[in-house]
Design a protein around this motif. Structure first.
Motif, PDB file in Angstrom:
ATOM      1  N   ILE A 107       0.881  -1.173   0.000  1.00  0.00           N
ATOM      2  CA  ILE A 107       0.000   0.000   0.000  1.00  0.00           C
ATOM      3  C   ILE A 107       0.916   1.218   0.000  1.00  0.00           C
ATOM      4  O   ILE A 107       1.623   1.464   0.976  1.00  0.00           O
ATOM      5  N   ILE A 161      -0.612  -1.176  -4.582  1.00  0.00           N
ATOM      6  CA  ILE A 161      -1.777  -0.295  -4.642  1.00  0.00           C
ATOM      7  C   ILE A 161      -1.272   1.109  -4.349  1.00  0.00           C
ATOM      8  O   ILE A 161      -0.876   1.412  -3.220  1.00  0.00           O
ATOM      9  N   VAL A 183      -2.295   4.463  -3.643  1.00  0.00           N
ATOM     10  CA  VAL A 183      -3.551   5.074  -3.208  1.00  0.00           C
ATOM     11  C   VAL A 183      -3.851   6.328  -4.021  1.00  0.00           C
ATOM     12  O   VAL A 183      -5.003   6.615  -4.331  1.00  0.00           O
ATOM     13  N   LEU A 199      -6.241   5.716  -6.887  1.00  0.00           N
ATOM     14  CA  LEU A 199      -7.630   5.332  -6.657  1.00  0.00           C
ATOM     15  C   LEU A 199      -8.533   6.544  -6.887  1.00  0.00           C
ATOM     16  O   LEU A 199      -8.097   7.683  -6.692  1.00  0.00           O
ATOM     17  N   LEU A 245     -12.866   7.203  -2.806  1.00  0.00           N
ATOM     18  CA  LEU A 245     -12.018   7.008  -1.632  1.00  0.00           C
ATOM     19  C   LEU A 245     -12.490   7.880  -0.468  1.00  0.00           C
ATOM     20  O   LEU A 245     -12.684   7.396   0.648  1.00  0.00           O
ATOM     21  N   GLU A 257     -15.866   7.044   1.011  1.00  0.00           N
ATOM     22  CA  GLU A 257     -15.882   5.682   1.562  1.00  0.00           C
ATOM     23  C   GLU A 257     -16.818   4.757   0.787  1.00  0.00           C
ATOM     24  O   GLU A 257     -17.529   3.936   1.358  1.00  0.00           O
ATOM     25  N   ILE A 290     -12.091   0.566  -5.517  1.00  0.00           N
ATOM     26  CA  ILE A 290     -11.929   0.472  -4.061  1.00  0.00           C
ATOM     27  C   ILE A 290     -12.143  -0.971  -3.615  1.00  0.00           C
ATOM     28  O   ILE A 290     -11.343  -1.530  -2.843  1.00  0.00           O
ATOM     29  N   ALA A 321      -9.159  -3.090  -4.532  1.00  0.00           N
ATOM     30  CA  ALA A 321      -8.019  -2.857  -3.647  1.00  0.00           C
ATOM     31  C   ALA A 321      -8.206  -3.604  -2.328  1.00  0.00           C
ATOM     32  O   ALA A 321      -7.282  -4.274  -1.845  1.00  0.00           O
ATOM     33  N   ILE A 322      -9.394  -3.498  -1.753  1.00  0.00           N
ATOM     34  CA  ILE A 322      -9.672  -4.172  -0.479  1.00  0.00           C
ATOM     35  C   ILE A 322      -9.578  -5.689  -0.644  1.00  0.00           C
ATOM     36  O   ILE A 322      -9.001  -6.388   0.201  1.00  0.00           O
ATOM     37  N   CYS A 344      -6.666   7.181   4.422  1.00  0.00           N
ATOM     38  CA  CYS A 344      -7.931   7.062   3.685  1.00  0.00           C
ATOM     39  C   CYS A 344      -8.228   5.611   3.309  1.00  0.00           C
ATOM     40  O   CYS A 344      -9.346   5.139   3.489  1.00  0.00           O
ATOM     41  N   LEU A 345      -7.224   4.910   2.799  1.00  0.00           N
ATOM     42  CA  LEU A 345      -7.462   3.516   2.402  1.00  0.00           C
ATOM     43  C   LEU A 345      -7.588   2.607   3.615  1.00  0.00           C
ATOM     44  O   LEU A 345      -8.500   1.774   3.674  1.00  0.00           O
ATOM     45  N   LEU A 399     -10.917   2.240   5.231  1.00  0.00           N
ATOM     46  CA  LEU A 399     -11.959   1.492   4.519  1.00  0.00           C
ATOM     47  C   LEU A 399     -11.868  -0.020   4.719  1.00  0.00           C
ATOM     48  O   LEU A 399     -12.785  -0.742   4.344  1.00  0.00           O
TER      49      LEU A 399
END
Length: 181
Positions: free
Chosen positions: A7, A38, A40, A43, A48, A51, A58, A61-62, A88-89, A92
């Motif tokens: 990340i 990833i 960020v 994104l 982002l 949320e 998003i 990525a998760i 931010c990431l 989430l």
């Protein structure tokens, strides 16, 4: 070997943190790990910040983080804290998604005083979202990373210490144990 997600909270690929992420990725690939980064910053901003975990980028990525054996969280340090992009990431991620995954926090910063951001900001954040196997963080001073205009390389001291940190990460991926509580 293992699957690893990096990340990246770097504001650009050419920033010192971006150069460090590239070296981390190359180092992990060099020992056989499958690595996915990833960034960020790439994104979708609205998804982002609002949320929107159902947004395809998003959600992807998760899901990638959820499938990984190990996660490297890379951030520049600004004013003794990690990047807002990283926050931010991480905000989430479902609680507990990082449980059982080996996590290596890494950071760059302008002064040795910025190293505290790992132990007093980033590690507590990772623990709060449920990470259970967080390795000691790794910090690289900005001046030990040659900028893109110089070829974007790590100076010898930084390269050697990064190699040692990645070796510990690889060993932990081979036999994960609870490192935090």
């Amino acid at each position: 070997m293992a699957s690893v997600v990096i990340i990246s909270g770097s504001p650009s690929a050419d920033a010192r943190a971006g150069i460090l992420v590239r070296h981390v990725s190359e180092g992990l690939r060099g020992v056989g790990h499958a690595v996915h980064t990833i960034s960020v910053r790439d994104l979708p901003t609205v998804a982002l910040l609002s949320e929107d975990v159902e947004h395809l980028a998003i959600r992807s990525a998760i899901e990638a983080i959820g499938r990984a054996d190990g996660v490297v969280v890379a951030s520049p340090v600004y004013r003794a804290a990690y990047s807002g992009l990283v926050k931010c990431l991480l905000d989430l991620l479902p609680k507990g998604l990082l449980a059982g995954r080996v996590v290596l926090p890494i950071a760059t910063g302008g002064t040795q005083g910025h190293v505290v951001a790992i132990d007093f900001a980033l590690r507590p954040l990772l623990a709060a979202i449920g990470a259970t196997d967080v390795l000691p963080g790794h910090f690289v001073l900005d001046r030990l990373i040659a900028g893109v205009e110089e070829g974007g390389y790590l100076r010898a001291l930084a390269a050697a210490s990064l190699q040692e940190a990645l070796g510990g990460f690889t060993r932990a991926l081979s036999s994960p144990i609870a490192l935090t509580g």
